[in-house]
Design a protein around this motif. Structure first.
Motif, PDB file in Angstrom:
ATOM      1  N   GLN A   1       0.844  -1.208   0.000  1.00 13.64           N
ATOM      2  CA  GLN A   1       0.000   0.000   0.000  1.00 13.64           C
ATOM      3  C   GLN A   1       0.876   1.254   0.000  1.00 13.64           C
ATOM      4  OE1 GLN A   1      -2.262  -1.297   3.481  1.00 13.64           O
ATOM      5  NE2 GLN A   1      -4.131  -1.268   2.271  1.00 13.64           N
ATOM      6  N   ILE A   2       1.930   1.199   0.798  1.00 11.42           N
ATOM      7  CA  ILE A   2       2.844   2.344   0.852  1.00 11.42           C
ATOM      8  C   ILE A   2       3.539   2.531  -0.497  1.00 11.42           C
ATOM      9  CG2 ILE A   2       5.045   3.091   1.883  1.00 11.42           C
ATOM     10  CD1 ILE A   2       3.799   2.224   4.573  1.00 11.42           C
ATOM     11  N   ARG A   3       3.776   1.408  -1.148  1.00 11.41           N
ATOM     12  CA  ARG A   3       4.344   1.457  -2.483  1.00 11.41           C
ATOM     13  C   ARG A   3       3.472   2.309  -3.413  1.00 11.41           C
ATOM     14  NH1 ARG A   3       6.247  -3.926  -5.814  1.00 11.41           N
ATOM     15  NH2 ARG A   3       7.256  -2.586  -7.325  1.00 11.41           N
ATOM     16  N   ARG A   4       2.180   2.132  -3.283  1.00 10.96           N
ATOM     17  CA  ARG A   4       1.285   2.905  -4.133  1.00 10.96           C
ATOM     18  C   ARG A   4       1.346   4.396  -3.764  1.00 10.96           C
ATOM     19  NH1 ARG A   4      -2.172   1.586  -7.863  1.00 10.96           N
ATOM     20  NH2 ARG A   4      -2.176  -0.614  -7.302  1.00 10.96           N
ATOM     21  N   LEU A   5       1.431   4.686  -2.474  1.00 10.78           N
ATOM     22  CA  LEU A   5       1.540   6.098  -2.063  1.00 10.78           C
ATOM     23  C   LEU A   5       2.804   6.719  -2.649  1.00 10.78           C
ATOM     24  CD1 LEU A   5       0.551   5.882   1.738  1.00 10.78           C
ATOM     25  CD2 LEU A   5      -0.870   6.645  -0.193  1.00 10.78           C
ATOM     26  N   ILE A   6       3.891   5.944  -2.616  1.00 12.93           N
ATOM     27  CA  ILE A   6       5.160   6.452  -3.140  1.00 12.93           C
ATOM     28  C   ILE A   6       5.059   6.688  -4.644  1.00 12.93           C
ATOM     29  CG2 ILE A   6       7.547   5.721  -3.612  1.00 12.93           C
ATOM     30  CD1 ILE A   6       7.469   4.498  -0.718  1.00 12.93           C
ATOM     31  N   LYS A   7       4.429   5.766  -5.332  1.00 10.08           N
ATOM     32  CA  LYS A   7       4.247   5.936  -6.778  1.00 10.08           C
ATOM     33  C   LYS A   7       3.408   7.193  -7.054  1.00 10.08           C
ATOM     34  CE  LYS A   7       1.904   4.140 -10.828  1.00 10.08           C
ATOM     35  NZ  LYS A   7       1.439   3.023 -11.633  1.00 10.08           N
ATOM     36  N   GLN A   8       2.341   7.356  -6.266  1.00  8.73           N
ATOM     37  CA  GLN A   8       1.464   8.518  -6.488  1.00  8.73           C
ATOM     38  C   GLN A   8       2.212   9.834  -6.298  1.00  8.73           C
ATOM     39  OE1 GLN A   8      -1.767   7.522  -3.864  1.00  8.73           O
ATOM     40  NE2 GLN A   8      -2.780   6.211  -5.365  1.00  8.73           N
ATOM     41  N   ASP A   9       3.118   9.853  -5.306  1.00  7.19           N
ATOM     42  CA  ASP A   9       3.960  11.038  -5.108  1.00  7.19           C
ATOM     43  C   ASP A   9       4.706  11.385  -6.398  1.00  7.19           C
ATOM     44  OD1 ASP A   9       3.308  11.147  -2.449  1.00  7.19           O
ATOM     45  OD2 ASP A   9       5.292  10.607  -1.672  1.00  7.19           O
ATOM     46  N   PHE A  10       5.350  10.374  -6.969  1.00  8.66           N
ATOM     47  CA  PHE A  10       6.149  10.616  -8.171  1.00  8.66           C
ATOM     48  C   PHE A  10       5.259  11.020  -9.343  1.00  8.66           C
ATOM     49  CE2 PHE A  10       9.487   7.955  -6.116  1.00  8.66           C
ATOM     50  CZ  PHE A  10      10.575   8.795  -6.325  1.00  8.66           C
ATOM     51  N   VAL A  11       4.146  10.310  -9.496  1.00  8.41           N
ATOM     52  CA  VAL A  11       3.278  10.583 -10.642  1.00  8.41           C
ATOM     53  C   VAL A  11       2.800  12.037 -10.594  1.00  8.41           C
ATOM     54  CG1 VAL A  11       1.017  10.052 -11.662  1.00  8.41           C
ATOM     55  CG2 VAL A  11       2.591   8.202 -11.062  1.00  8.41           C
ATOM     56  N   SER A  12       2.438  12.499  -9.388  1.00 12.57           N
ATOM     57  CA  SER A  12       1.910  13.867  -9.363  1.00 12.57           C
ATOM     58  C   SER A  12       3.027  14.888  -9.600  1.00 12.57           C
ATOM     59  CB  SER A  12       1.113  14.132  -8.081  1.00 12.57           C
ATOM     60  OG  SER A  12       1.974  14.137  -6.984  1.00 12.57           O
TER      61      SER A  12
END
Lengths: 484, 483, 95
Positions: free
Chosen positions: B377-388
């Motif tokens: 789940q944290i992996r997804r948060l980290i990805k979302q940080d980069f994507v934005s």
């Protein structure tokens, strides 16, 4: 106390794909050890799995056939444990998101009523290799040819209450997977194996008792025996004041008993997690409908049709519809001879008898449906009698050839020429004074039963070729003439 | 000759200045003479190299040479090479002659490349210093008392010491970028799924990615041209078109927007590193780029999430090393359990065992949700940080590592300190994004790396951005003393 | 989060690793340290966040059901520690 058994089955059906579930190695049975275990199957460092589309299609077919929810997104998980026949140290399986969800099958009970058995789930996984314990002193040999063969594990609800029901359920699933053409159903080769979860509870109690799991049973007879034995064992243990231990057991067919597999008793912690080398399998409505369109007629539907269309009895229809090959064979014969009842009797009688005696599958029958159909045509048109037909059939089985060829070659054609029959009848009557006297002395309504002796003599004298109908009427006429 | 880049060597071969056999022999001689100082190779493949060089020269004579024909490269010893020991720097595979080629190795062979040998690394790629190698640590050519970084430390050291013009690496949490930074070379971790993992011995399947380690961005592009591409044998390989990665190198950077995440410049960052990175950013501004401060708020969670996901996957991936079908088997096992436990206990080094245990624990009954699922789940948060952030900027920049190369033994007894060296690199693997490290300065005679992060499959952009920097600076041309 | 000796022994057994008695205290300590590190995750609320197994959220590609491999037993078993009659050999497994 009255006890009730609670039974659930886990059936492992090997899917009949050409190649393995995650590699391009062959799944053919019986090859030399490890000649069908490629780098992926041996879990060589760096090797990776790629999923076989046919395994997916097969699983979806099964799901549709049991009216189950199909997993739109299913995921492969790793089940981690160490065993020499498990090369990667984990089995790729589906725990959290199986391809097939809740479904059901209906089984026919002894009293003819049906019972619905729930299927909890069916998931895809890879088979393990084989351990050979007896070939080398002190060592176990590992053959990984089977490793990676696709399996569909079909898990039932604990809806089953007796060994008989369990067998009926297992037969139903067997008939389903073979009819769908997704499993060859060969139990001797391990293509269809069953784990039985059994517990008992006092009749009327809601709560389940502690269950045991008896693994890898590979015949219907053994399923029945293993469950009966396990139920008895559990009753004995409890009635002697003991407790059932949750454990894995093995059925020993030679001793007809189950015994504990202590080597596997260690507490397992499989550490399931989604396999990172495989991605979620996502399928859409279009895919599912395309698979649905390829479904063959299923056993239940076929049985209903056999009763309706061919006027078969419930029992005949059930037997003939269970196996797809048998059903197709029967229908070919029935169409050829235009007499479904005759066809059913021959397929379930003479044909099945020889198949069983020779341990031959219907698909490998030396007598084809066309051959048998041709034979039955000659019964129908009075060319031969049913009795002669059995002789022709045996020749057909061992030497081949069409019914007409065999009848010609062996001179078995039925005698319908009244003149010839009259000659034989006259001779028989002339040589049977005693029986003729008895016939004359009998009450007229008892005389019919006394024809049997004369029939036998005439048939014997004609080498079985005289038309029985013609013989009966000529005999009756001539004997009755002597009574006046 | 040893100062030439791959691109220069390619034109030398093309022009007939030297043959591939001459070039290869020169490198082999140099490896045999010099590598005792760096221990950058585990296996040197003289015979194979020379026969490939000969074949390359013949292809050139026949007019069938391609852009990579005859160029020597080294392979990280994590890629399976048919007929050649593939050890993963582990006692477990010390005797393992791979019976097949990794897809990456096949691709180099098909391109006509010459394999000089197999480079040193941390055992099973688990480490940031190369000290966990069964074959002893590789050393940093800039200071042989220092580590070259890891896990692709041998590849980085070999390129920096001019013992190979370029090498392959793999990057699970920074294993290409960190050693590239510490050894002053250029390294690229491609987008997850860009380079086939087939035949690349798995550490953490969802994070591992192979990539080039070279002297320049241009050479990295030439390498990536060979390495990239869809592979039907790898389910995680992406069916993404492969461009010519050299095509955009010369595009000007005017209008480029660079994001500087404030989390990549923490208070405790080595001031020397901060200074060099800031200087590099100024250079980019001079080249026409605009700079913007951005935020990747979940950066601090990357290491905790990584140290669940990577060990969990590794614990399962390394179960196949059981002493049954290949690899190390203990002497005289008394029973099956003894065979397993001693083969694995003796065959794996301490760091590998430590990570297997962490992963085993994290996946064990009752902990899955708290650890593995939480980390995913944290992996997804980290990805979302980069994507934005990557919606607002073209590339993200920051230091590759918090420190320059450290001394051998300095962190080897403190796993947590070692893990923290990957603080800036690890999040990219969790997000699957491509990233590069390029030399951007020095401190106390040790190189400093600038990390450049781009969007999914934007390797061309990264290489362009790095190349333009290398046209304007000469940090990538620096050579360690005595080389 | 502190592990004790029993935890470490249990984990080592699950992972089939023979660890020396004298190394257990050190493993216990470093594993506990690592767990402390990873437990920083627990501070974050991840309710309703879909776990991410693959960074591209890609889906599985399917392979045609074709046999592509031929028998290469001799080569593959060339690296095996013990083979007899084409079978990999392990100490006798009792079932």
């Amino acid at each position: 106390m009255q006890w009730e058994a609670v039974i659930g089955l886990e059936i492992h059906a090997q899917l009949s794909t050409k190649s393995k579930i995650f590699s391009g190695a062959s799944t053919a049975f019986g090859a030399e050890p490890n000649t069908q275990a490629c780098a992926v199957d041996l879990a060589l460092p760096g090797t990776l799995p790629v999923f076989n589309e046919e395994a997916l299609r097969n699983a979806v077919k099964f799901g549709l056939a049991i009216d189950a929810e199909i997993g739109r997104t299913s995921v492969f998980d790793r089940k981690n444990y160490f065993y020499p026949d498990l090369p990667k140290g984990y089995q790729t399986s589906q725990l959290f998101h199986p391809i097939v969800g809740v479904g059901h099958v209906d089984i026919t009970q002894d009293d003819g009523t049906t019972k619905r058995v729930g299927v909890t789930r069916a998931h895809l996984e890879e088979d393990a290799g084989k351990s050979l314990h007896d070939e080398f002193p002190g060592m176990t040999g590992i053959d990984l040819n089977r490793a990676g063969t696709p399996l569909l594990e079909i898990v039932s609800e604990p809806d089953i209450r007796s060994a008989k029901e369990a067998v009926a359920y297992a037969r139903n699933i067997h008939s389903l997977v073979t009819s769908l053409g997704i499993c060859d159903g060969n139990m001797a080769e391990g293509s269809f194996r069953c784990d039985c979860n059994v517990s008992i509870r006092p009749k009327g109690q809601e709560e389940f008792g502690t269950r045991t799991e008896t693994k890898n049973i590979n015949s219907f007879r053994f399923i029945e025996r293993a469950i009966i034995g396990e139920i008895e064992r559990q009753i004995d243990v409890i009635e002697d004041g003991g407790r059932i231990v949750q454990e894995t057991r093995l059925y020993d067919a030679n001793k007809n008993e189950t015994r504990s597999m202590r080597s596997k008793e260690e507490a397992n912690d499989y550490r399931y997690f989604p396999c990172p080398d495989l991605l979620p399998i996502v399928i859409d409505e279009e895919y599912i409908e395309a698979v649905r369109a390829t479904l063959p007629e299923l056993p239940d539907a076929r049985k209903a049709r056999f009763i309706e269309q061919h006027s078969l009895s419930n029992y005949d229809a059930m037997v003939l519809s269970a196996d797809r090959n048998l059903a197709e064979y029967f229908e070919t014969v029935a169409t050829a001879c235009t007499d479904a009842k005759l066809a059913a009797n021959w397929v379930m009688g003479e044909l099945s008898k020889l198949l069983n005696q020779n341990d031959t599958a219907i698909a490998d029958s030396p007598v084809s449906a066309d051959q048998l159909g041709g034979l039955l045509v000659r019964i129908k048109d009075d060319t031969i009698s049913g009795k002669i037909a059995k002789q022709v059939f045996e020749v057909m089985w061992s030497d081949g050839g069409s019914a007409d060829e065999i009848i010609d070659a062996k001179g078995l054609k039925q005698v319908t020429d009244t003149g010839a029959i009259e000659g034989i009848v006259d001779e028989v009557i002339a040589n049977a004074d005693k029986q003729v006297a008895q016939y004359q002395a009998a009450e007229p309504d008892k005389r019919g039963k006394m024809l049997g002796f004369f029939m036998g003599q005439v048939m014997k004298a004609s080498g079985g070729k005289a038309n029985p109908g013609a013989v009966t009427s000529i005999l009756k006429q001539k004997l009755d003439a002597l009574c006046d | 000759m040893f100062d030439k880049t791959l691109a220069e060597l390619a034109s030398g071969l093309e022009n007939g200045d030297f043959s591939s056999v001459e070039l290869t022999q020169a490198y082999l001689d140099r490896i045999h003479a010099e590598d005792s100082k760096y221990n950058s190779y585990i296996t040197v493949t003289d015979e194979i190299a020379l026969s490939q060089a000969k074949a390359a020269d013949e292809a050139r004579a026949a007019g069938t040479a391609g852009p990579f024909t005859g160029l020597p490269v080294a392979q990280k010893d994590i890629f399976c090479t048919d007929g050649v020991r593939t050890s993963c720097a582990s006692k477990m595979l010390d005797n393992f002659i791979a019976p097949y080629n990794a897809t990456v190795v096949d691709k180099f062979n098909n391109a006509g490349a010459v394999m000089l040998g197999k480079t040193n690394m941390d055992e099973f790629a688990m480490g940031s210093s190369n000290e966990s190698s069964f074959y002893g640590p590789s050393r940093n050519p800039w200071n042989t008392n220092c580590v070259p970084g890891g896990s692709s430390g041998g590849s980085a050291a070999a390129v920096a010491a001019r013992l190979a013009p370029a090498a392959t690496g793999t990057d699970t949490g920074g294993s290409i970028r960190q050693p590239a930074a510490l050894c002053g070379i250029t390294g690229l971790k491609p987008t997850y799924g860009r380079v086939s993992r087939f035949g690349m011995i798995a550490f953490a399947s969802s994070l591992d990615q192979g990539g080039p380690m070279a002297r320049t961005a241009e050479d990295a592009a030439l390498m990536l041209n060979v390495m990239a591409g869809f592979d039907p044998r790898d389910s995680t390989s992406m069916q993404q078109a492969v461009p010519d990665f050299t095509a955009d190198l010369t595009l000007p950077l005017k209008g480029l927007t660079i994001g500087l995440p404030k989390e990549y410049f923490p208070d405790d960052l080595s001031p020397a590193i901060a200074l060099q990175v800031q200087n590099a950013v100024k250079e980019y501004e001079a080249l026409g780029a605009a700079v913007k401060e951005v935020s990747l708020p979940n950066t601090a969670l990357a290491i905790p999430a990584y140290y669940i996901i990577a060990p969990a996957e590794a614990s399962s991936n390394l179960s196949r090393f059981d002493g049954v079908r290949y690899g190390y088997r203990c002497d005289e096992p008394v029973n099956l359990e003894d065979l397993y436990k001693r083969s694995r206990g003796e065959g794996f080094g301490p760091e590998v065992q430590r990570r297997i245990m962490v992963g085993t624990y994290a996946l064990s009954e009752g902990f899955y949700d708290a650890y593995y699922k939480k980390a995913q789940q944290i992996r997804r948060l980290i990805k979302q940080d980069f994507v934005s952030v990557l919606n607002e900027v073209d590339v993200i920049m920051g230091p590759t590592t918090p420190h320059p190369a450290f001394k051998l033994g300095e962190k080897s007894s403190d796993p947590i300190a070692m893990y923290m060296e990957d603080i800036f690199t690890i999040a990219l693997n969790l997000a699957g994004l491509p990233g590069m490290s390029v030399p951007c300065g020095q401190t106390n005679g040790l190189p400093v790396g600038l990390q450049i992060i781009g969007n999914y499959f934007a390797e061309q952009k990264l290489l362009n951005v790095a190349h333009q920097f290398q046209l304007a600076t000469d940090w990538h041309k620096q050579t360690p003393d005595g080389i | 989060m502190a592990l004790d000796r029993t935890d470490v022994e249990k984990i080592a057994h699950l992972a089939r690793l023979q660890i020396d008695e004298q190394d257990i205290p050190q493993y216990t300590e470093t594993l506990s340290d690592i767990l402390d590190l990873v437990n920083q995750m627990q501070a974050v609320d991840t309710t309703n966040i879909e776990p991410m197994a693959n960074s591209l959220d890609a889906v599985q590609r399917l392979r045609a059901d074709v046999v592509t491999e031929t028998n290469s037993r001799d080569k593959l078993q060339g690296v095996a520690p013990a083979v007899e009659a084409g079978l990999f050999q392990v100490p006798k497994v009792i079932e």
